[in-house]
Write a protein that holds these residues in place. Sequence first.
Motif, PDB file in Angstrom:
ATOM      1  N   VAL A 106       0.835  -1.197   0.000  1.00  0.00           N
ATOM      2  CA  VAL A 106       0.000   0.000   0.000  1.00  0.00           C
ATOM      3  C   VAL A 106       0.875   1.253   0.000  1.00  0.00           C
ATOM      4  N   GLY A 110       2.059   4.212  -3.751  1.00  0.00           N
ATOM      5  CA  GLY A 110       1.990   5.653  -3.938  1.00  0.00           C
ATOM      6  C   GLY A 110       3.082   6.182  -4.842  1.00  0.00           C
ATOM      7  N   LEU A 117      -2.330   7.619  -3.447  1.00  0.00           N
ATOM      8  CA  LEU A 117      -2.371   7.049  -2.104  1.00  0.00           C
ATOM      9  C   LEU A 117      -3.033   8.045  -1.164  1.00  0.00           C
ATOM     10  N   HIS A 121      -6.343   4.903   2.703  1.00  0.00           N
ATOM     11  CA  HIS A 121      -5.627   3.684   2.316  1.00  0.00           C
ATOM     12  C   HIS A 121      -4.704   3.250   3.465  1.00  0.00           C
ATOM     13  N   GLN A 236      -3.818  -1.109  -4.218  1.00  0.00           N
ATOM     14  CA  GLN A 236      -3.995  -0.719  -2.812  1.00  0.00           C
ATOM     15  C   GLN A 236      -5.030  -1.602  -2.119  1.00  0.00           C
TER      16      GLN A 236
END
Length: 288
Positions: A106, A110, A117, A121, A236
């Motif tokens: 996750v 980004g 992101l 998240h 994500q």
Amino acid sequence: MTKRTATFIGFIAVLLWALLALFTVGAREVPALQLNAVCFAIGGTIGVIWTTASKRWHELKNVPLSIYAFGTVGLFGYHFLYFSALKAAPPAEAGLIAYLWPLLIVLFSGLLPGETLRPLHLVGAGLSFVGAALIVAKGASFSGGHMTGYLLASACALTWSSYSVISRRLGSVSSMVVTVYCLATAVLSLLAHLALEETVWPSSQAGWLSMIALGLGPVGAAFYVWDIGVKRGNIQLLGTASYAAPLLSTLVLVGAGIAEPRATLILSAVLITAGAGLAAFASRQTGS
């Protein structure tokens, strides 16, 4: 293929990984690297059959060797580091650190072009991590004497998260390349096994079936559907949803009578579900 479909296909890997513990317990007589070699050989065979049946061998001809090396390092490196970490540190602590990889996915996502992101998240991934930690880290007590194992587990998490996120950058490369990844990993695992372990085969039919099932599912087909998911799906959401694996794995063990049900399972389920829900909401807000 739509992003939603690819995300669903990627989540099949999480469902398959939920069976990893059950089948690993069934094949526990077999040394780790030997088991790795057999399972990835089966996984590679799945790819050979799939590629042959779909007449897609031409998709592998112009793939640079660097990509094949990348995938092999990802699969073999992750498993070698994981097994090494479990030997150098208590399983609960090593497992918890190694299972930072969904959160790292996750975070690293980004950095990808076209990905956004959002704070939700991170909150979702954090909640899901806490939920998974309730299961994975039962009885964990960190000690400075196991620092080598902790570092290996950290490298393990970094390896798989990096493999998954970089795979996203290779979206134009056919998922058939996983066939080569698996076969190469099987060869490296065999060499490592011969150098470090004594060969032991299952002594029962259940053991053989468990080993074959591992190669067909959690250590086989799972890597093909995961490749499709991280390349074309919502990375994500996949990263956050991956925390469902230890919960589902424990529920499977409970259902099989191998583990006892615990009250923390309910809390874990709530946290993981809430985390995935937040990540999904954040993705809908960004339109991804």
